[in-house]
Design an enzyme around this catalytic site. Structure first.
Site, short mmCIF file in Angstrom:
data_model
loop_
_atom_site.label_atom_id
_atom_site.label_comp_id
_atom_site.label_asym_id
_atom_site.label_seq_id
_atom_site.Cartn_x
_atom_site.Cartn_y
_atom_site.Cartn_z
N LYS A 40 0.88 -1.23 -0.01
CA LYS A 40 -0.02 -0.03 0.12
C LYS A 40 0.90 1.36 -0.08
CE LYS A 40 -4.32 0.94 2.23
NZ LYS A 40 -4.99 0.87 3.58
C1 E4P Z 1 -7.84 2.20 3.17
O1 E4P Z 1 -7.54 1.06 2.89
C2 E4P Z 1 -7.79 2.79 4.60
O2 E4P Z 1 -7.12 1.71 5.56
C3 E4P Z 1 -9.18 3.09 5.36
O3 E4P Z 1 -10.22 2.83 4.71
C4 E4P Z 1 -9.30 4.60 5.97
O4 E4P Z 1 -10.48 4.69 6.60
P1 E4P Z 1 -10.55 5.76 7.66
O5 E4P Z 1 -11.03 6.95 6.91
O6 E4P Z 1 -11.75 5.39 8.25
O7 E4P Z 1 -9.25 5.90 8.34
#
Ligand code: E4P
Length: 216
Positions: free
Chosen positions: A83
């Protein structure tokens, strides 16, 4: 649309995997820190629970560091996806990793243009943050729909992971506009499973059955 879980909590991952609805897992530095456990240890445990793409995020901000970290993450297990945040350096790293055949999930995507650029760099997945967009009164679902139209129009193989999901409605809307995947927090998955009318209906069926067949 496939369902991933957005967490590093192995108990939650195990529970949803046991139900049989999970196709993958996404984590991020905040989610790993929340568990207070070693990154490698948690990720390895997740790979033993779910047989599907598992995203682990890089910490470096420069392309060179991201690529080095990405190579290490990819060595943990064949299901690992690296990622990478959507910055110029992130795009550079995505391009390098894709040349090495390493799968990437370009994250912190907030516009169709960012998604187009990530796909152009060879991203395997892009993660538009629906919830964070909607927190700031933007239409996150419209961004997902635009990305899908662009990818279809130009035959990109990059898959869309609808991310930062806050409500069951955002999960269903992601499916309606063609997200390939939604990565959903545990609490939202629990809410999506349950419905008060289902509980009420089960109670009525049981009461009717017991009134005839289980008379005391
Ligand atoms: C994406 O893969 C992220 O881990 C995640 O969806 C972030 O979400 P949040 O806005 O709840 O932190």
């Amino acid at each position: 649309m496939k369902i991933f879980i957005d967490t590093a909590n192995v108990d939650h991952i195990r529970e949803m995997a046991d139900i049989g609805i999970l196709s993958g897992v996404t984590t991020n530095p905040t989610l790993i820190a929340k568990e207070g456990r070693d990154f490698l240890e948690v990720i390895k445990e997740i790979t033993e629970i779910v047989d599907g793409p598992i995203s682990g995020e890089v910490i470096s901000l420069e392309a060179e560091g991201m690529v080095k970290e990405g190579i290490e993450i990819s060595k943990i297990h064949p299901n690992m996806v690296v990622k990478i945040p959507l910055t110029s350096e992130g795009l550079k790293a995505t391009k390098e990793l894709s040349k090495l055949g390493i799968k990437t999930n370009v994250t912190l995507v907030f516009s169709a243009n960012q998604a187009l650029l990530a796909a152009t760099a060879g991203a395997t997945y892009v993660s538009p943050f629906v919830g964070r967009l909607e927190d700031t009164l933007h239409d996150g679902i419209e961004v997902v729909a635009d990305i899908r139209r662009i990818f279809d129009q130009y035959n990109f193989k990059t898959e869309i992971i609808s991310a930062s999901i806050r409500t069951p409605k955002q999960m269903a809307d992601s499916a309606l506009v063609g997200a390939h995947i939604a990565t959903v927090p545990y609490e939202v998955l629990r809410k999506a499973i349950t419905h008060p009318l289902t509980d009420k209906g089960i109670k009525a069926f049981m009461d009717d059955w017991n009134a005839v067949f289980n008379k005391k």
